[in-house]
Design an enzyme around this catalytic site. Structure first.
Site, PDB file in Angstrom:
ATOM      1  N   ASP A  16      48.210  51.737  43.220  1.00 17.79           N
ATOM      2  CA  ASP A  16      47.651  51.025  44.379  1.00 17.79           C
ATOM      3  C   ASP A  16      47.804  51.716  45.735  1.00 17.79           C
ATOM      4  O   ASP A  16      48.156  51.070  46.731  1.00 17.79           O
ATOM      5  CB  ASP A  16      48.265  49.619  44.462  1.00 17.79           C
ATOM      6  CG  ASP A  16      47.939  48.741  43.258  1.00 17.79           C
ATOM      7  OD1 ASP A  16      47.346  49.252  42.300  1.00 17.79           O
ATOM      8  OD2 ASP A  16      48.282  47.550  43.284  1.00 17.79           O
ATOM      9  N   ASP A  57      44.229  47.720  42.901  1.00 15.11           N
ATOM     10  CA  ASP A  57      44.005  46.288  42.992  1.00 15.11           C
ATOM     11  C   ASP A  57      42.512  46.146  43.276  1.00 15.11           C
ATOM     12  O   ASP A  57      41.982  46.802  44.180  1.00 15.11           O
ATOM     13  CB  ASP A  57      44.840  45.769  44.178  1.00 15.11           C
ATOM     14  CG  ASP A  57      45.533  44.459  43.892  1.00 15.11           C
ATOM     15  OD1 ASP A  57      45.671  44.076  42.716  1.00 15.11           O
ATOM     16  OD2 ASP A  57      45.950  43.813  44.871  1.00 15.11           O
ATOM     17  N   HIS A  59      39.990  43.174  43.514  1.00 10.30           N
ATOM     18  CA  HIS A  59      39.789  41.727  43.452  1.00 10.30           C
ATOM     19  C   HIS A  59      38.356  41.300  43.754  1.00 10.30           C
ATOM     20  O   HIS A  59      37.683  41.903  44.596  1.00 10.30           O
ATOM     21  CB  HIS A  59      40.665  41.043  44.505  1.00 10.30           C
ATOM     22  CG  HIS A  59      42.133  41.205  44.295  1.00 10.30           C
ATOM     23  ND1 HIS A  59      42.734  41.091  43.062  1.00 10.30           N
ATOM     24  CD2 HIS A  59      43.140  41.455  45.176  1.00 10.30           C
ATOM     25  CE1 HIS A  59      44.044  41.265  43.199  1.00 10.30           C
ATOM     26  NE2 HIS A  59      44.317  41.490  44.464  1.00 10.30           N
ATOM     27  N   SER A  65      44.890  35.021  44.621  1.00  9.91           N
ATOM     28  CA  SER A  65      46.079  35.416  45.391  1.00  9.91           C
ATOM     29  C   SER A  65      45.854  35.313  46.896  1.00  9.91           C
ATOM     30  O   SER A  65      46.791  35.498  47.675  1.00  9.91           O
ATOM     31  CB  SER A  65      46.480  36.855  45.043  1.00  9.91           C
ATOM     32  OG  SER A  65      45.576  37.793  45.608  1.00  9.91           O
ATOM     33  N   HIS A  76      42.744  41.037  50.591  1.00  7.22           N
ATOM     34  CA  HIS A  76      43.002  42.478  50.475  1.00  7.22           C
ATOM     35  C   HIS A  76      42.319  43.017  49.235  1.00  7.22           C
ATOM     36  O   HIS A  76      42.090  42.300  48.265  1.00  7.22           O
ATOM     37  CB  HIS A  76      44.513  42.741  50.393  1.00  7.22           C
ATOM     38  CG  HIS A  76      45.126  42.166  49.137  1.00  7.22           C
ATOM     39  ND1 HIS A  76      45.497  40.853  49.036  1.00  7.22           N
ATOM     40  CD2 HIS A  76      45.404  42.731  47.935  1.00  7.22           C
ATOM     41  CE1 HIS A  76      45.977  40.630  47.815  1.00  7.22           C
ATOM     42  NE2 HIS A  76      45.924  41.751  47.121  1.00  7.22           N
ATOM     43  N   LYS A 101      42.703  46.581  38.274  1.00 11.98           N
ATOM     44  CA  LYS A 101      43.430  45.399  37.783  1.00 11.98           C
ATOM     45  C   LYS A 101      43.202  44.211  38.709  1.00 11.98           C
ATOM     46  O   LYS A 101      42.740  44.373  39.838  1.00 11.98           O
ATOM     47  CB  LYS A 101      44.921  45.698  37.658  1.00 11.98           C
ATOM     48  CG  LYS A 101      45.572  46.058  38.981  1.00 11.98           C
ATOM     49  CD  LYS A 101      47.026  46.401  38.788  1.00 11.98           C
ATOM     50  CE  LYS A 101      47.665  46.837  40.078  1.00 11.98           C
ATOM     51  NZ  LYS A 101      47.605  45.836  41.160  1.00 11.98           N
ATOM     52  N   GLU A 108      46.117  36.498  38.639  1.00 12.56           N
ATOM     53  CA  GLU A 108      46.826  37.545  39.358  1.00 12.56           C
ATOM     54  C   GLU A 108      47.340  38.557  38.339  1.00 12.56           C
ATOM     55  O   GLU A 108      47.610  38.214  37.179  1.00 12.56           O
ATOM     56  CB  GLU A 108      47.993  36.956  40.159  1.00 12.56           C
ATOM     57  CG  GLU A 108      48.827  37.985  40.914  1.00 12.56           C
ATOM     58  CD  GLU A 108      48.046  38.799  41.944  1.00 12.56           C
ATOM     59  OE1 GLU A 108      47.098  39.524  41.551  1.00 12.56           O
ATOM     60  OE2 GLU A 108      48.393  38.722  43.142  1.00 12.56           O
ATOM     61  N   ALA A 136      53.398  48.312  45.292  1.00 17.42           N
ATOM     62  CA  ALA A 136      54.628  48.296  46.065  1.00 17.42           C
ATOM     63  C   ALA A 136      55.800  48.149  45.103  1.00 17.42           C
ATOM     64  O   ALA A 136      55.667  47.576  44.027  1.00 17.42           O
ATOM     65  CB  ALA A 136      54.638  47.142  47.072  1.00 17.42           C
ATOM     66  N   CYS A 140      53.770  45.677  42.098  1.00 18.36           N
ATOM     67  CA  CYS A 140      53.079  46.412  41.034  1.00 18.36           C
ATOM     68  C   CYS A 140      53.991  47.411  40.337  1.00 18.36           C
ATOM     69  O   CYS A 140      53.977  47.533  39.110  1.00 18.36           O
ATOM     70  CB  CYS A 140      51.851  47.117  41.601  1.00 18.36           C
ATOM     71  SG  CYS A 140      50.855  47.859  40.310  1.00 18.36           S
TER      72      CYS A 140
HETATM   73 ZN    ZN Z   1      46.194  41.899  45.121  1.00 18.18          ZN
END
Ligand code: ZN
Length: 200
Positions: A16, A57, A59, A65, A76, A101, A108, A136, A140
């Site tokens: 990420d 990430d 989304h 989330s 985000h 992902k 989530e 982070a 993750c």
């Molecule tokens: Zn996320």
């Protein structure tokens, strides 16, 4: 520090390193500092023809989330936006496998193994040791490392290539402790570089 010989069966997974996590809506303190470090790891793996995986990430705009849906985070990493792009200056070797992902609105997924093909991809390439860095530490990286241990991989966490969100001030430290408790080791780049010099 333990000297480590990278070998077939090793893979690098970088989590990420995306604009929103480095400079954007959910930026992780110090996130930009690890980008050159991660580039060095990626180059070291590529130089040995070892596989590199980069997660993102990814989304939908209404992801569960997000605060608008009662989740903990600002909006985000919406798929296809600038915020979801890898940061400028993050250099991925040719042949890097991108793993997206948390792509479903109602689910989530902090772990790179959650709802992805990652385990199958690693097994198809006979990977036994997974080196995990990125963002982070307390989300993750933590969940990916724990899942990798549950799935039977040896795990090395890149201590100099991770940063924590630290919603609570010690979340990052506690995540590192939890990964070690699960059998992961922490390393820094010098552990690999030593052998690089020796191998010429
Ligand atoms: Zn996320």
């Amino acid at each position: 520090m333990t000297a480590l010989q990278l070998a077939p069966g090793d893979a690098l997974l970088i989590a990420d390193v995306q604009n929103d996590f480095v400079t954007g809506s959910l930026h992780v303190p110090g996130g930009a500092e690890i980008v050159p470090v991660l580039n060095r790891y990626a180059a070291a793996f590529a130089a040995r023809s070892l596989p590199v995986f980069a997660t993102r990430d990814w989304h939908p705009p209404d992801h569960c989330s997000f605060r608008a849906r009662g989740g903990p985070w600002p909006i985000h990493c919406v798929a296809g936006t600038d915020g979801a792009a890898f940061v400028p200056g993050f250099v991925l070797p040719a042949g890097t496998t991108i793993v997206s992902k948390a792509t479903a609105a109602d689910r989530e997924a902090y772990s790179a193994f959650s709802g992805t093909e990652l385990d199958a991809l690693l097994r198809s390439r006979a990977i036994r040791r997974l080196f995990v860095g990125g963002l982070a530490t307390d989300y993750c990286v933590l969940q990916t490392a724990l899942d990798a241990r549950r799935l039977g991989y040896a795990v090395f966490v890149l201590a100099d290539g991770i940063r924590a969100v630290n919603v609570a001030p010690d979340d990052g430290d506690r995540a590192i402790a939890a990964m070690r408790q699960a059998g992961a080791e922490t390393i820094e780049f010098d552990a690999i570089e030593e052998r690089t010099r020796g191998a010429g």
